[in-house]
Design an enzyme around this catalytic site. Structure first.
Site, PDB file in Angstrom:
ATOM      1  N   ASP A 207     -46.207   2.699  24.764  1.00  0.00           N
ATOM      2  CA  ASP A 207     -46.012   4.135  24.572  1.00  0.00           C
ATOM      3  C   ASP A 207     -44.548   4.545  24.713  1.00  0.00           C
ATOM      4  O   ASP A 207     -44.212   5.703  24.541  1.00  0.00           O
ATOM      5  CB  ASP A 207     -46.863   4.904  25.602  1.00  0.00           C
ATOM      6  CG  ASP A 207     -46.904   6.409  25.346  1.00  0.00           C
ATOM      7  OD1 ASP A 207     -46.997   6.802  24.167  1.00  0.00           O
ATOM      8  OD2 ASP A 207     -46.830   7.186  26.314  1.00  0.00           O
ATOM      9  N   SER A 231     -47.311  12.677  22.894  1.00  0.00           N
ATOM     10  CA  SER A 231     -48.300  11.811  22.258  1.00  0.00           C
ATOM     11  C   SER A 231     -49.622  12.559  22.099  1.00  0.00           C
ATOM     12  O   SER A 231     -50.067  13.245  23.016  1.00  0.00           O
ATOM     13  CB  SER A 231     -48.517  10.557  23.107  1.00  0.00           C
ATOM     14  OG  SER A 231     -47.310   9.853  23.277  1.00  0.00           O
ATOM     15  N   GLN A 281     -49.712   5.340  16.610  1.00  0.00           N
ATOM     16  CA  GLN A 281     -49.712   6.548  17.422  1.00  0.00           C
ATOM     17  C   GLN A 281     -49.304   7.745  16.573  1.00  0.00           C
ATOM     18  O   GLN A 281     -48.439   7.630  15.697  1.00  0.00           O
ATOM     19  CB  GLN A 281     -48.730   6.406  18.591  1.00  0.00           C
ATOM     20  CG  GLN A 281     -48.728   7.581  19.547  1.00  0.00           C
ATOM     21  CD  GLN A 281     -47.783   7.352  20.733  1.00  0.00           C
ATOM     22  OE1 GLN A 281     -46.574   7.498  20.594  1.00  0.00           O
ATOM     23  NE2 GLN A 281     -48.333   6.975  21.878  1.00  0.00           N
TER      24      GLN A 281
END
Length: 291
Positions: A207, A231, A281
């Site tokens: 991430d 995110s 993502q």
């Protein structure tokens, strides 16, 4: 100075060592580093720990899909509830939900599989990429931009990141457009041999720079004069065995950005070129000062 090396890794391991409340409920903490919200990779990694602890040890996680619903409060414990969706002969599926103040902040579906033999072909790593030993360290970048030292020193440095290109946090105008965002990473110390811990550590690290590929495509940067983001979801597929405390290249691109959202995909390769994982993502991206 922040915690570095094995001391920082040991703190990361403490974050991943959830307290078990009952057979399907776990509790986790966040590092007290002054952050306004919980780092997304942390809650995803902890959610995977919770799910993995309810699965037979001969089943390894092969995929996870998570949604970030609300910002997490780093001053409060996070409670993880695991639902057993299925236990078959080859696969186990779990749903792991993270809650604070009685509300869901993140939820994840994760699938685990018994090891099997079958068709095998890898993705090819990019060519001509300098190795981690030839790539500037974060300390090198902070020397170039000393105004970033305070932010760099504010959190433990459990992950060694080395940007092949230009980081997304440089001042506006210091970054050219680039269709790729490539970063060498490794956990900056020794991890135990448990494959679940390595999967959770890789989830945590995945991430860190993925959405930066969206900005890199436009030559944009994070922060004042640039973009702020969060995110929205995160998906990760584990292809082959690996150790997260050994170097891997995170090769990221962005196929699309629209509607104040950006999509990024990444491939993760060992230093020898073995394709170990893939990530996708989507994030919310807004210019600073824009609602």
């Amino acid at each position: 100075m922040p915690l570095q090396g094995q001391a920082a890794v040991d703190q990361l391991l403490q974050l991943l060592d959830l307290k078990q409340i009952d057979a399907a409920t776990f509790s986790g903490e966040s590092p007290q580093v002054g952050a306004q919200r919980v780092f997304g990779g942390q809650v995803a990694g902890q959610a995977l720990v919770a799910a993995g602890r309810t699965v037979a040890p001969d089943r390894f996680v092969h995929s996870l899909h998570g949604y970030f619903v609300r910002p997490g409060d780093p001053t409060e414990p996070i409670e993880f509830h695991v639902e057993t969706i299925r236990d078959g002969r080859s696969f186990s599926v779990r749903r792991s939900t993270a809650q604070q103040h009685g509300r869901t902040i993140f939820f994840m579906s994760a699938s685990f599989q018994v090891s099997e033999e079958g068709l095998d072909h890898p993705s090819t790593p990019p060519e001509g990429i300098p190795g981690p030993g030839e790539t500037p360290t974060m300390h090198d970048w902070v020397k170039r931009y000393p105004e970033r030292a305070a932010a760099f020193n504010a959190a433990p440095q459990a992950i060694d990141l080395r940007y092949v290109g230009v980081p997304g946090w440089v001042p506006p105008g210091d970054r050219e457009r680039n269709a790729e965002q490539r970063v060498w990473m490794r956990i900056a110390g020794k991890l135990p041999d448990d494959p679940l811990i390595h999967a959770c550590a890789l989830t945590y690290a995945s991430d860190l720079s993925l959405l930066d590929a969206v900005l890199s495509t436009h030559g944009e940067v994070w922060g004042p004069g640039g973009v702020i983001g969060a995110s929205l979801d995160h998906a990760l597929w584990f292809h082959r065995p690996f150790r997260a405390d050994e170097w891997f290249l995170y090769d990221c691109t962005s196929p699309s950005a629209s509607g104040a959202r950006g999509l990024a995909s990444g491939r993760l390769f060992t230093e020898s070129g073995r394709h170990i994982a893939s990530a996708v993502q989507e994030g919310l991206l807004r210019r600073v000062g824009q609602r």
